[in-house]
Scaffold this active site. Structure first.
Site, PDB file in Angstrom:
ATOM      1  N   THR A  34      52.558  24.942 -45.275  1.00 23.31           N
ATOM      2  CA  THR A  34      52.800  24.896 -43.826  1.00 23.31           C
ATOM      3  C   THR A  34      53.723  26.025 -43.387  1.00 23.31           C
ATOM      4  O   THR A  34      53.722  26.404 -42.224  1.00 23.31           O
ATOM      5  CB  THR A  34      53.463  23.564 -43.421  1.00 23.31           C
ATOM      6  OG1 THR A  34      54.576  23.341 -44.300  1.00 23.31           O
ATOM      7  CG2 THR A  34      52.499  22.398 -43.503  1.00 23.31           C
ATOM      8  N   ASP A 171      61.007  28.619 -49.531  1.00 25.23           N
ATOM      9  CA  ASP A 171      61.796  28.733 -50.762  1.00 25.23           C
ATOM     10  C   ASP A 171      63.199  29.253 -50.463  1.00 25.23           C
ATOM     11  O   ASP A 171      64.201  28.688 -50.902  1.00 25.23           O
ATOM     12  CB  ASP A 171      61.109  29.691 -51.753  1.00 25.23           C
ATOM     13  CG  ASP A 171      59.703  29.241 -52.097  1.00 25.23           C
ATOM     14  OD1 ASP A 171      59.390  28.063 -51.871  1.00 25.23           O
ATOM     15  OD2 ASP A 171      58.916  30.074 -52.580  1.00 25.23           O
TER      16      ASP A 171
HETATM   17  C1  GLA Z   1      55.106  28.918 -52.543  1.00 26.56           C
HETATM   18  C2  GLA Z   1      55.642  29.867 -51.473  1.00 26.56           C
HETATM   19  C3  GLA Z   1      56.223  29.087 -50.298  1.00 26.56           C
HETATM   20  C4  GLA Z   1      55.215  28.055 -49.770  1.00 26.56           C
HETATM   21  C5  GLA Z   1      54.670  27.220 -50.929  1.00 26.56           C
HETATM   22  C6  GLA Z   1      53.568  26.301 -50.494  1.00 26.56           C
HETATM   23  O1  GLA Z   1      56.150  28.200 -53.130  1.00 26.56           O
HETATM   24  O2  GLA Z   1      56.609  30.716 -52.024  1.00 26.56           O
HETATM   25  O3  GLA Z   1      56.595  29.990 -49.273  1.00 26.56           O
HETATM   26  O4  GLA Z   1      54.188  28.677 -49.055  1.00 26.56           O
HETATM   27  O5  GLA Z   1      54.167  28.032 -51.971  1.00 26.56           O
HETATM   28  O6  GLA Z   1      54.008  25.367 -49.562  1.00 26.56           O
END
Ligand code: GLA
Length: 384
Positions: A34, A171
């Site tokens: 998302t 993240d």
């Molecule tokens: C990875 C990406 C995040 C996010 C997730 C899925 O961890 O680094 O930014 O998009 O996938 O939600």
């Protein structure tokens, strides 16, 4: 590793570091893919993470060593991404470049020693931890000022523009804003961050399938592009919508026959995840933990059926976890295409239960998943 981050620094650079910074890994609790679609996501920082020790040098060199990699060296200002064994240095170097562009002035180079307590490759974002720890350490070293959201944006920019991964802010945002005993809620459209108390007596367990698709980064980029194409097609019906998160479930259904069937499924995942994040928020407010767990399970089903970012091993782990009465819910955590499953359990779920799941998994695949229990922790910070 048995030595402290300062001792590790001393081994390679002799003497004390001037600054130490720490940044945690993160769990994606709910809200899958998302973030780059302007949506909602809930995560948690964990206690495990990356510590960075730094000190200024007298020359214009940058020297970086990690407990997982070689000592690498490059001239200050040489900010080109590298391939191969030393590609982990792209994270701190990317951060250095982004901070320079934002006004951080470096007359001299630095020595940097990186140590980690975070299991890598289990979907807990060691890359964001590395970026945020580097950003805090360098900010202290070169007297650069920014706020928590600023640190998160620096990390994301380094990842997007230098490492070349089109991730959203999940993240780096959770890593920056983490708080012990709390979940972190992000509205990625406004970049608003808030905290939600973790219900007492709940625990996180991570089950790493130890398998990943070979082309994991390109699979992520493909989903990113599909989401962009889905909103482009939906805009024919809803010209004001700029992201999938501005599309309601009813609108998506009404346009179903006018968009590509695969893109419909991708959009259904994102629209559904936003609704599930809202459902989890309400359920947490009333401490309806089973409803929280049901949303976690539904999120995984949507990854499996709509977004096609699960794997057989992850599905098996979720199915085995769902059989346990002490498990509220389980889902893949992070980008998917392999990696790990996260389970929310009550306090009676123990290593014994986890071992039963590992044994059942081994009976099917011939090896055991890596299992560990973790807790929510505080966000990235300067330690000294
Ligand atoms: C990875 C990406 C995040 C996010 C997730 C899925 O961890 O680094 O930014 O998009 O996938 O939600």
């Amino acid at each position: 590793m048995d030595i402290t981050p300062s001792q590790f620094f001393d081994q390679h650079f002799t003497g004390e570091p001037s600054h130490l910074a720490f940044a945690p890994g993160r769990i994606e609790f709910i809200g899958n893919h998302t973030d780059y679609n302007g949506g909602l996501v809930i995560g948690a920082a964990v206690n495990e993470g990356i510590t960075i020790a730094v000190r200024l040098r007298d020359d214009k060199l940058i020297k970086i060593v990690s407990d997982l990699g070689n000592l690498t060296e490059r001239p200050l200002g040489n900010y080109k991404p590298v391939l191969g064994d030393d590609s982990w240095t792209n994270y701190p170097i990317g951060v250095t470049k982004v901070m320079n562009e934002a006004g951080m002035h470096c007359q001299k180079g630095y020595d940097m020693a990186i140590t980690s307590t975070l299991p890598s490759g289990v979907g807990m974002s060691s890359s964001a931890a590395l970026e945020l720890a580097a950003a805090h350490a360098l900010a202290a070293l070169y007297a650069f000022e920014t706020d928590t959201a600023g640190f998160a944006r620096i990390g994301r920019k380094a990842e997007n523009e230098f490492v070349g991964m089109p991730c959203g802010i999940l993240d780096q945002g959770v890593c920056a804003f983490g708080r012990a005993n709390h979940l972190i809620r992000l509205d990625c459209a406004t970049e608003d961050f808030s905290t939600i108390p973790m219900p007492e007596g709940t625990h996180f367990w991570i089950f790493d399938s130890k398998k990943k698709h070979a082309l994991i980064d390109s699979a992520y980029a493909e989903r990113f592009n599909e989401c962009q194409n889905a909103i482009l097609q939906l805009r024919a019906d809803y010209p004001k919508a700029s992201t999938l998160s501005e599309i309601s479930y009813e609108q998506l259904e009404a346009s179903k026959d006018r968009i590509d069937p695969t893109l419909y499924l991708r959009a259904a995942h994102v629209v559904g995840e936003n609704a599930r994040v809202r459902a989890v928020e309400s359920a947490l407010a009333t401490e309806d933990l089973q409803a929280v767990g049901d949303a976690l399970n539904a999120s995984h089903m949507s990854s499996r059926n709509n977004f096609d970012n699960s794997t057989e091993e992850l599905d098996t782990l979720v199915d085995l976890l769902k059989l346990q009465s002490h498990v509220y819910g389980a889902r893949l955590t992070g980008g998917g295409f392999g990696g790990a499953v996260m389970a929310m359990t009550d306090s009676t779920f123990s290593q014994r239960h986890a071992d039963i799941i590992a044994a059942d998994f081994k009976a099917k695949y011939g090896y055991k998943p890596t299992i560990f229990r973790t807790q929510s922790g505080d966000g990235a910070r300067l330690i000294s």
